[in-house]
Design a protein around this motif. Structure first.
Motif, PDB file in Angstrom:
ATOM      1  N   GLU A   1      -0.232   5.891   9.254  1.00 34.17           N
ATOM      2  CA  GLU A   1       0.997   6.550   8.813  1.00 34.17           C
ATOM      3  C   GLU A   1       2.182   5.635   9.095  1.00 34.17           C
ATOM      4  O   GLU A   1       2.366   5.156  10.219  1.00 34.17           O
ATOM      5  CB  GLU A   1       1.173   7.874   9.558  1.00 34.17           C
ATOM      6  N   LEU A   2       2.982   5.379   8.068  1.00 38.98           N
ATOM      7  CA  LEU A   2       4.189   4.575   8.222  1.00 38.98           C
ATOM      8  C   LEU A   2       5.312   5.487   8.689  1.00 38.98           C
ATOM      9  O   LEU A   2       5.748   6.370   7.956  1.00 38.98           O
ATOM     10  CB  LEU A   2       4.556   3.887   6.909  1.00 38.98           C
TER      11      LEU A   2
ATOM     12  N   ILE B   1      -1.349   5.995   4.525  1.00 37.84           N
ATOM     13  CA  ILE B   1      -2.284   5.067   3.878  1.00 37.84           C
ATOM     14  C   ILE B   1      -3.694   5.419   4.347  1.00 37.84           C
ATOM     15  O   ILE B   1      -3.994   5.306   5.537  1.00 37.84           O
ATOM     16  CB  ILE B   1      -1.922   3.612   4.232  1.00 37.84           C
ATOM     17  N   PRO B   2      -4.566   5.857   3.433  1.00 37.47           N
ATOM     18  CA  PRO B   2      -5.897   6.328   3.821  1.00 37.47           C
ATOM     19  C   PRO B   2      -6.912   5.187   4.012  1.00 37.47           C
ATOM     20  O   PRO B   2      -7.990   5.185   3.417  1.00 37.47           O
ATOM     21  CB  PRO B   2      -6.295   7.236   2.655  1.00 37.47           C
ATOM     22  N   LEU B   3      -6.551   4.218   4.838  1.00 32.32           N
ATOM     23  CA  LEU B   3      -7.431   3.081   5.102  1.00 32.32           C
ATOM     24  C   LEU B   3      -7.563   2.893   6.608  1.00 32.32           C
ATOM     25  O   LEU B   3      -6.614   3.105   7.353  1.00 32.32           O
ATOM     26  CB  LEU B   3      -6.871   1.802   4.484  1.00 32.32           C
TER      27      LEU B   3
ATOM     28  N   SER C   1      -1.450   4.994  13.977  1.00 33.97           N
ATOM     29  CA  SER C   1      -2.816   4.798  13.505  1.00 33.97           C
ATOM     30  C   SER C   1      -3.675   5.941  14.035  1.00 33.97           C
ATOM     31  O   SER C   1      -3.730   6.182  15.241  1.00 33.97           O
ATOM     32  CB  SER C   1      -3.351   3.455  14.000  1.00 33.97           C
ATOM     33  N   THR C   2      -4.300   6.647  13.116  1.00 31.27           N
ATOM     34  CA  THR C   2      -5.244   7.691  13.496  1.00 31.27           C
ATOM     35  C   THR C   2      -6.547   7.420  12.756  1.00 31.27           C
ATOM     36  O   THR C   2      -6.597   6.584  11.854  1.00 31.27           O
ATOM     37  CB  THR C   2      -4.711   9.096  13.138  1.00 31.27           C
TER      38      THR C   2
ATOM     39  N   LEU D   1       0.827  -1.217   0.000  1.00 29.90           N
ATOM     40  CA  LEU D   1       0.000   0.000   0.000  1.00 29.90           C
ATOM     41  C   LEU D   1       0.859   1.264   0.000  1.00 29.90           C
ATOM     42  O   LEU D   1       0.460   2.288  -0.558  1.00 29.90           O
ATOM     43  CB  LEU D   1      -0.944  -0.010   1.203  1.00 29.90           C
ATOM     44  N   GLN D   2       2.035   1.182   0.596  1.00 26.18           N
ATOM     45  CA  GLN D   2       2.939   2.328   0.594  1.00 26.18           C
ATOM     46  C   GLN D   2       3.336   2.712  -0.824  1.00 26.18           C
ATOM     47  O   GLN D   2       3.468   3.893  -1.142  1.00 26.18           O
ATOM     48  CB  GLN D   2       4.191   2.043   1.421  1.00 26.18           C
ATOM     49  N   LYS D   3       3.504   1.726  -1.679  1.00 24.54           N
ATOM     50  CA  LYS D   3       3.872   2.011  -3.068  1.00 24.54           C
ATOM     51  C   LYS D   3       2.802   2.835  -3.768  1.00 24.54           C
ATOM     52  O   LYS D   3       3.103   3.654  -4.622  1.00 24.54           O
ATOM     53  CB  LYS D   3       4.119   0.706  -3.823  1.00 24.54           C
TER      54      LYS D   3
END
Length: 108
Positions: free
Chosen positions: A96-97, A57-59, A90-91, A49-51
């Motif tokens: 966010e990585l 990541i909007p999940l 995680s929010t 998903l980062q790619k």
């Protein structure tokens, strides 16, 4: 450059410990439990998903669980472990990585 076997084993042991599956060091991956495979699957999904999305990541955790094919509880537990390590944050509605290189090293 090729990493010497002792160094690879030491690195793998460290990451298995961080994932909470250190007792399985030396066990073939195809012998891992479903839960262990799901943890690795979540880490791999986040890298994929980062790619597409970059480090944000909007999940939701539920959506990540659906992508991986695991329960929401497993996703929450695994992502919480990743947060404790300082790898992710995680929010509401996004992940966010913070240290994607740490997740990526799980697969090297």
């Amino acid at each position: 450059a090729k990493v010497p076997r002792p160094q690879r084993r030491a690195g793998a042991a460290k990451w298995l410990d961080r994932l909470g599956i250190a007792q399985w060091a030396g066990t073939r991956v195809d012998k891992y439990s479903k839960g262990m495979m799901q943890r690795l699957g979540i880490a791999q999904a986040l890298m994929t998903l980062q790619k597409k999305f970059g480090n944000t990541i909007p999940l939701t955790r539920q959506e990540i669980a659906e992508v991986v094919g695991t329960t929401v509880e497993t996703a929450i537990r695994t992502i919480s472990r990743f947060q404790q390590e300082g790898w992710v944050r995680s929010t509401r509605g996004k992940l966010e990585l913070l240290q994607p290189e740490a997740l990526n090293r799980l697969f090297q």
